[in-house]
Design a protein around this motif. Structure first.
Motif, PDB file in Angstrom:
ATOM      1  N   MET A 143      -7.051  -1.821  -2.154  1.00 18.81           N
ATOM      2  CA  MET A 143      -6.746  -1.261  -3.468  1.00 18.81           C
ATOM      3  C   MET A 143      -7.973  -0.637  -4.116  1.00 18.81           C
ATOM      4  SD  MET A 143      -3.828  -3.820  -4.882  1.00 18.81           S
ATOM      5  CE  MET A 143      -3.618  -2.899  -6.408  1.00 18.81           C
ATOM      6  N   ALA A 144      -7.710   0.299  -5.037  1.00 15.98           N
ATOM      7  CA  ALA A 144      -8.800   1.134  -5.577  1.00 15.98           C
ATOM      8  C   ALA A 144      -9.907   0.309  -6.221  1.00 15.98           C
ATOM      9  CB  ALA A 144      -8.223   2.137  -6.572  1.00 15.98           C
ATOM     10  N   VAL A 173      -7.814   5.864 -14.332  1.00 11.70           N
ATOM     11  CA  VAL A 173      -8.706   5.451 -13.232  1.00 11.70           C
ATOM     12  C   VAL A 173     -10.183   5.652 -13.617  1.00 11.70           C
ATOM     13  CG1 VAL A 173      -9.269   5.792 -10.797  1.00 11.70           C
ATOM     14  CG2 VAL A 173      -6.883   5.825 -11.533  1.00 11.70           C
ATOM     15  N   LEU A 181      -5.167  10.050 -13.647  1.00 12.10           N
ATOM     16  CA  LEU A 181      -4.075   9.144 -13.276  1.00 12.10           C
ATOM     17  C   LEU A 181      -4.255   7.839 -14.035  1.00 12.10           C
ATOM     18  CD1 LEU A 181      -3.962   9.668  -9.393  1.00 12.10           C
ATOM     19  CD2 LEU A 181      -2.862  10.991 -11.188  1.00 12.10           C
ATOM     20  N   THR A 187       0.584  -2.767 -10.173  1.00 14.95           N
ATOM     21  CA  THR A 187      -0.822  -2.698  -9.719  1.00 14.95           C
ATOM     22  C   THR A 187      -1.622  -3.971 -10.057  1.00 14.95           C
ATOM     23  OG1 THR A 187      -0.632  -0.312 -10.082  1.00 14.95           O
ATOM     24  CG2 THR A 187      -2.803  -1.131  -9.509  1.00 14.95           C
ATOM     25  N   SER A 221       6.398   0.988  -8.032  1.00 15.44           N
ATOM     26  CA  SER A 221       6.512   2.315  -7.408  1.00 15.44           C
ATOM     27  C   SER A 221       7.955   2.786  -7.287  1.00 15.44           C
ATOM     28  CB  SER A 221       5.837   2.312  -6.031  1.00 15.44           C
ATOM     29  OG  SER A 221       6.506   1.418  -5.176  1.00 15.44           O
ATOM     30  N   ASP A 281       1.305   9.073  -4.234  1.00  8.59           N
ATOM     31  CA  ASP A 281       0.880   8.577  -5.546  1.00  8.59           C
ATOM     32  C   ASP A 281       1.767   9.124  -6.652  1.00  8.59           C
ATOM     33  OD1 ASP A 281      -1.230   6.788  -5.689  1.00  8.59           O
ATOM     34  OD2 ASP A 281      -2.665   8.326  -5.082  1.00  8.59           O
ATOM     35  N   SER A 304       8.426  -3.484  -6.559  1.00  6.67           N
ATOM     36  CA  SER A 304       7.202  -2.763  -6.914  1.00  6.67           C
ATOM     37  C   SER A 304       7.466  -1.770  -8.040  1.00  6.67           C
ATOM     38  CB  SER A 304       6.734  -2.013  -5.666  1.00  6.67           C
ATOM     39  OG  SER A 304       5.910  -0.931  -6.008  1.00  6.67           O
ATOM     40  N   THR A 306     -13.858   8.304  -4.359  1.00  8.14           N
ATOM     41  CA  THR A 306     -12.971   9.444  -4.600  1.00  8.14           C
ATOM     42  C   THR A 306     -11.993   9.078  -5.706  1.00  8.14           C
ATOM     43  OG1 THR A 306     -13.107  10.007  -2.275  1.00  8.14           O
ATOM     44  CG2 THR A 306     -11.266  10.956  -3.498  1.00  8.14           C
ATOM     45  N   ILE A 307     -11.988   9.886  -6.755  1.00 12.99           N
ATOM     46  CA  ILE A 307     -11.057   9.628  -7.860  1.00 12.99           C
ATOM     47  C   ILE A 307     -10.040  10.766  -7.886  1.00 12.99           C
ATOM     48  CG2 ILE A 307     -10.821   9.342 -10.359  1.00 12.99           C
ATOM     49  CD1 ILE A 307     -13.687   8.281 -10.403  1.00 12.99           C
ATOM     50  N   TYR A 308      -8.782  10.394  -7.701  1.00 12.31           N
ATOM     51  CA  TYR A 308      -7.738  11.420  -7.699  1.00 12.31           C
ATOM     52  C   TYR A 308      -7.426  11.853  -9.130  1.00 12.31           C
ATOM     53  CZ  TYR A 308      -7.029   9.639  -2.966  1.00 12.31           C
ATOM     54  OH  TYR A 308      -7.212   9.231  -1.676  1.00 12.31           O
ATOM     55  N   ARG A 355      -2.768   3.610 -14.551  1.00  5.69           N
ATOM     56  CA  ARG A 355      -1.966   2.492 -14.036  1.00  5.69           C
ATOM     57  C   ARG A 355      -1.901   1.379 -15.075  1.00  5.69           C
ATOM     58  NH1 ARG A 355      -0.658   5.678 -11.060  1.00  5.69           N
ATOM     59  NH2 ARG A 355      -0.530   5.752  -8.792  1.00  5.69           N
ATOM     60  N   TYR A 362       6.746   3.774   1.096  1.00  5.75           N
ATOM     61  CA  TYR A 362       6.583   2.404   0.595  1.00  5.75           C
ATOM     62  C   TYR A 362       7.583   2.144  -0.530  1.00  5.75           C
ATOM     63  CZ  TYR A 362       4.656  -1.410  -2.155  1.00  5.75           C
ATOM     64  OH  TYR A 362       4.513  -2.567  -2.864  1.00  5.75           O
ATOM     65  N   GLY A 405       0.825  -1.216   0.000  1.00  7.81           N
ATOM     66  CA  GLY A 405       0.000   0.000   0.000  1.00  7.81           C
ATOM     67  C   GLY A 405       0.850   1.253   0.000  1.00  7.81           C
ATOM     68  N   VAL A 406       0.528   2.153  -0.913  1.00  8.55           N
ATOM     69  CA  VAL A 406       1.331   3.372  -1.068  1.00  8.55           C
ATOM     70  C   VAL A 406       0.948   4.425  -0.032  1.00  8.55           C
ATOM     71  CG1 VAL A 406       1.814   5.267  -2.674  1.00  8.55           C
ATOM     72  CG2 VAL A 406       1.628   2.923  -3.541  1.00  8.55           C
ATOM     73  N   ARG A 407      -0.355   4.620   0.167  1.00  6.36           N
ATOM     74  CA  ARG A 407      -0.813   5.738   0.990  1.00  6.36           C
ATOM     75  C   ARG A 407      -0.806   5.456   2.495  1.00  6.36           C
ATOM     76  NH1 ARG A 407      -2.797   5.635  -3.867  1.00  6.36           N
ATOM     77  NH2 ARG A 407      -4.138   3.868  -3.398  1.00  6.36           N
TER      78      ARG A 407
HETATM   79  O1  UGA Z   1       2.289  -1.152  -8.741  1.00  7.91           O
HETATM   80  C1  UGA Z   1       2.655  -1.202  -7.583  1.00  7.91           C
HETATM   81  O2  UGA Z   1       3.801  -1.426  -7.365  1.00  7.91           O
HETATM   82  C2  UGA Z   1       1.714  -0.923  -6.449  1.00  7.91           C
HETATM   83  O3  UGA Z   1       0.370  -1.050  -6.913  1.00  7.91           O
HETATM   84  C3  UGA Z   1      -0.611  -0.690  -5.974  1.00  7.91           C
HETATM   85  O4  UGA Z   1      -0.517   0.692  -5.715  1.00  7.91           O
HETATM   86  P1  UGA Z   1      -1.400   1.677  -6.599  1.00  7.91           P
HETATM   87  O5  UGA Z   1      -0.990   1.648  -8.020  1.00  7.91           O
HETATM   88  O6  UGA Z   1      -1.394   2.986  -5.908  1.00  7.91           O
HETATM   89  O7  UGA Z   1      -2.860   0.979  -6.548  1.00  7.91           O
HETATM   90  P2  UGA Z   1      -4.246   1.477  -5.968  1.00  7.91           P
HETATM   91  O8  UGA Z   1      -4.139   1.849  -4.559  1.00  7.91           O
HETATM   92  O9  UGA Z   1      -5.238   0.457  -6.331  1.00  7.91           O
HETATM   93  O10 UGA Z   1      -4.520   2.816  -6.810  1.00  7.91           O
HETATM   94  C4  UGA Z   1      -4.723   2.756  -8.203  1.00  7.91           C
HETATM   95  C5  UGA Z   1      -5.026   4.135  -8.727  1.00  7.91           C
HETATM   96  O11 UGA Z   1      -6.253   4.584  -8.170  1.00  7.91           O
HETATM   97  C6  UGA Z   1      -6.083   5.854  -7.579  1.00  7.91           C
HETATM   98  N1  UGA Z   1      -6.988   5.958  -6.427  1.00  7.91           N
HETATM   99  C7  UGA Z   1      -6.814   5.200  -5.328  1.00  7.91           C
HETATM  100  C8  UGA Z   1      -7.654   5.264  -4.271  1.00  7.91           C
HETATM  101  C9  UGA Z   1      -8.732   6.154  -4.320  1.00  7.91           C
HETATM  102  O12 UGA Z   1      -9.536   6.264  -3.368  1.00  7.91           O
HETATM  103  N2  UGA Z   1      -8.891   6.915  -5.428  1.00  7.91           N
HETATM  104  C10 UGA Z   1      -8.050   6.843  -6.490  1.00  7.91           C
HETATM  105  O13 UGA Z   1      -8.241   7.564  -7.486  1.00  7.91           O
HETATM  106  C11 UGA Z   1      -4.633   5.937  -7.204  1.00  7.91           C
HETATM  107  O14 UGA Z   1      -4.231   7.300  -7.148  1.00  7.91           O
HETATM  108  C12 UGA Z   1      -3.992   5.178  -8.343  1.00  7.91           C
HETATM  109  O15 UGA Z   1      -3.794   6.029  -9.430  1.00  7.91           O
HETATM  110  C13 UGA Z   1      -0.439  -1.470  -4.675  1.00  7.91           C
HETATM  111  O16 UGA Z   1      -1.306  -0.986  -3.682  1.00  7.91           O
HETATM  112  C14 UGA Z   1       0.985  -1.440  -4.176  1.00  7.91           C
HETATM  113  O17 UGA Z   1       1.094  -2.300  -3.055  1.00  7.91           O
HETATM  114  C15 UGA Z   1       1.870  -1.890  -5.309  1.00  7.91           C
HETATM  115  O18 UGA Z   1       3.184  -1.994  -4.960  1.00  7.91           O
END
Ligand code: UGA
Length: 429
Positions: A278-279, A354, A304, A268, A216, A381, A214, A294-296, A306, A239, A174-176
């Motif tokens: 995860m999102a 996203v 954003l 991801t 990241s 992020d 990762s 919530t969409i960032y 992925r 992270y 988890g990043v956040r």
């Molecule tokens: O690729 C990786 O290495 C990482 O992938 C994920 O991290 P992340 O890509 O941030 O995955 P999510 O937490 O599912 O987020 C995906 C996207 O949705 C966005 N998001 C997330 C949460 C939210 O409430 N709203 C939102 O728009 C994030 O900013 C991101 O762009 C995993 O959580 C990490 O453990 C992993 O190492």
């Protein structure tokens, strides 16, 4: 000026109450009984200290999960047994995690020996981990409950089984969440990793190690797609920094002790039995419950994106890495020659934004999301990820085959069934 009582009972305010009405009598009585009480107190303190020491010395296992004993060793040995010619025997850390459970099942399915290790922490709903464990148990995989930082447990496992490989997937993910609980990243991703490497270095024979880094680690890198040779010195989150540190630490163990090491930069990962933090998972939950999501959004309202990668593709990448890992060369903690050190991207090569992820979820769930767009907070992020996977393709034929549309369809089907949604009834509400 302190009174005599204050001198006798100097630093225990509130603990001993003195009746000041009959001072003369009390003074004499107090001094005798006080000495007696102090003597008793000191004896008790010494006794409890000694017994605590022997408790600690007799094994840190008693302080954490219970393990050990003939029956336990038998379960470990049976689970590690190989059922195919040329098979491997793998210790999977984080075995009841998302990727760990899938990889364990795939290894077992093809006849490899698998022993799981997991601390069942409560970063997310541990009942999901228990459910994954039941699935593993039903396939004859034994999961040891314990922490990576328990050195005695790790070395015991290697005493009982000569593992050929370690698939190291236990981590604080988890990043956040790193903003809330930074120490948990140090505990698992740094201290736990070093503890595992110390055990592997000392094992005879040494196993080959494949572990989860990762995507990241590419951090604020702007060159796309991301290649393994690109710079990874600008992490955007703690992270990411701990995963990057893991890459440096594993390099050291490869260099000094001859451990064969492969780091996998996962992009991801999503799919059935996934991670609720995860999102795609939390969006699904909220959409079904009629809650907003919530969409960032990045700078200038840019979406954003992925490189979402389906779990089955990641599993193939993990097995390919194990099969091509090469051998560690050290013994007795000493290097006998150079051993492979490799790092691979395991992504999907086609980033999706996203909002498009949400479109797909809406379609499969047949429910409209309540979208709440928010400017990306400074929470670790990164704006986008995109994997170049040519190295993994070259080395072990890695070739992802599941697009986001198909993968999310499988996820939604699992989600509805796992959480007991009577699809029609719930969705028509
Ligand atoms: O690729 C990786 O290495 C990482 O992938 C994920 O991290 P992340 O890509 O941030 O995955 P999510 O937490 O599912 O987020 C995906 C996207 O949705 C966005 N998001 C997330 C949460 C939210 O409430 N709203 C939102 O728009 C994030 O900013 C991101 O762009 C995993 O959580 C990490 O453990 C992993 O190492």
């Amino acid at each position: 000026m302190p009174s005599i009582e204050d001198e006798l009972f100097p630093s225990t305010p509130g603990k001993f109450k003195i009746d000041r009405s009959n001072r003369q009598l009390n003074r004499c009585f107090a001094s005798t009984s006080t000495m007696f009480l102090w003597a008793l107190f000191l004896i008790a303190l010494t006794a409890s200290y000694l017994s605590f020491q022997s408790f600690v010395d007799s094994g840190s296992r008693y302080l954490t999960a219970s393990w050990g004993g003939i029956q336990w060793e038998k379960q470990v040995r049976t689970s590690a047994q190989i059922h195919r010619s040329g098979g491997i025997s793998v210790l999977v850390t984080g075995a009841t995690g998302f990727v760990g459970s899938h990889v364990s099942l795939a290894l077992r399915k093809r006849g490899d020996g698998v022993v799981g290790l997991d601390n069942f922490n409560n970063y997310y709903d541990p009942s999901l981990k228990r459910a994954r464990m039941s699935l593993l148990s039903s396939r004859g995989i034994f999961v040891v409950e314990g922490d990576l930082n328990d050195a005695k447990l790790l070395s015991k496992l290697f005493d009982v089984v000569a593992f050929t490989h370690v698939m190291h997937l236990a981590a604080q993910a988890g990043v956040r969440y790193a903003l809330e609980n930074p120490q948990s990243y140090v505990h698992s991703n740094i201290a736990g990793l070093v503890n595992l490497l110390e055990t592997c270095k000392a094992a005879n024979p040494q196993p080959a190690i494949v572990w989860a880094s990762s995507s990241s680690v590419y951090g604020l890198n702007e060159k796309a797609p991301f290649s393994e040779s690109d710079r990874t010195d600008q992490p955007a989150s703690l992270y990411a920094a701990t995963k990057k540190a893991g890459e440096e630490i594993t390099h050291t163990y490869n260099h000094i002790y001859g451990l064969a090491i492969t780091g996998l930069r996962f992009f991801t990962v999503y799919g059935p039995w996934g991670r609720p933090d995860m999102a795609y998972f939390s969006f699904t939950r909220n959409i079904l419950q009629g809650k907003p999501i919530t969409i960032y959004r990045g700078k200038n309202r840019v979406d954003l994106a992925r490189d979402f990668t389906f779990i089955d593709d990641i599993v193939k990448g993990c097995l390919g890495s194990l099969d091509s890992s090469g051998k560690s060369t050290g013994s007795g903690g000493k290097k006998r020659g150079a051993a492979p050190y490799r790092i691979f991207n395991l992504g999907n090569t086609s980033p999706v934004t996203v909002p498009i992820l949400v479109d797909i979820l809406e379609k499969h769930l047949k429910v409209k999301a309540k979208r709440n767009f928010v400017e990306m907070p400074g929470n670790g992020d990164v704006p986008f990820t995109h994997a170049n996977i040519s190295s993994a393709r070259r080395e072990f034929g890695y070739k992802p085959t599941t697009d986001l549309e198909t993968g999310l369809k499988k996820f939604v089907r699992w989600y509805l069934s796992y959480y007991g949604y009577n699809t029609k009834a719930k969705l028509e509400q």
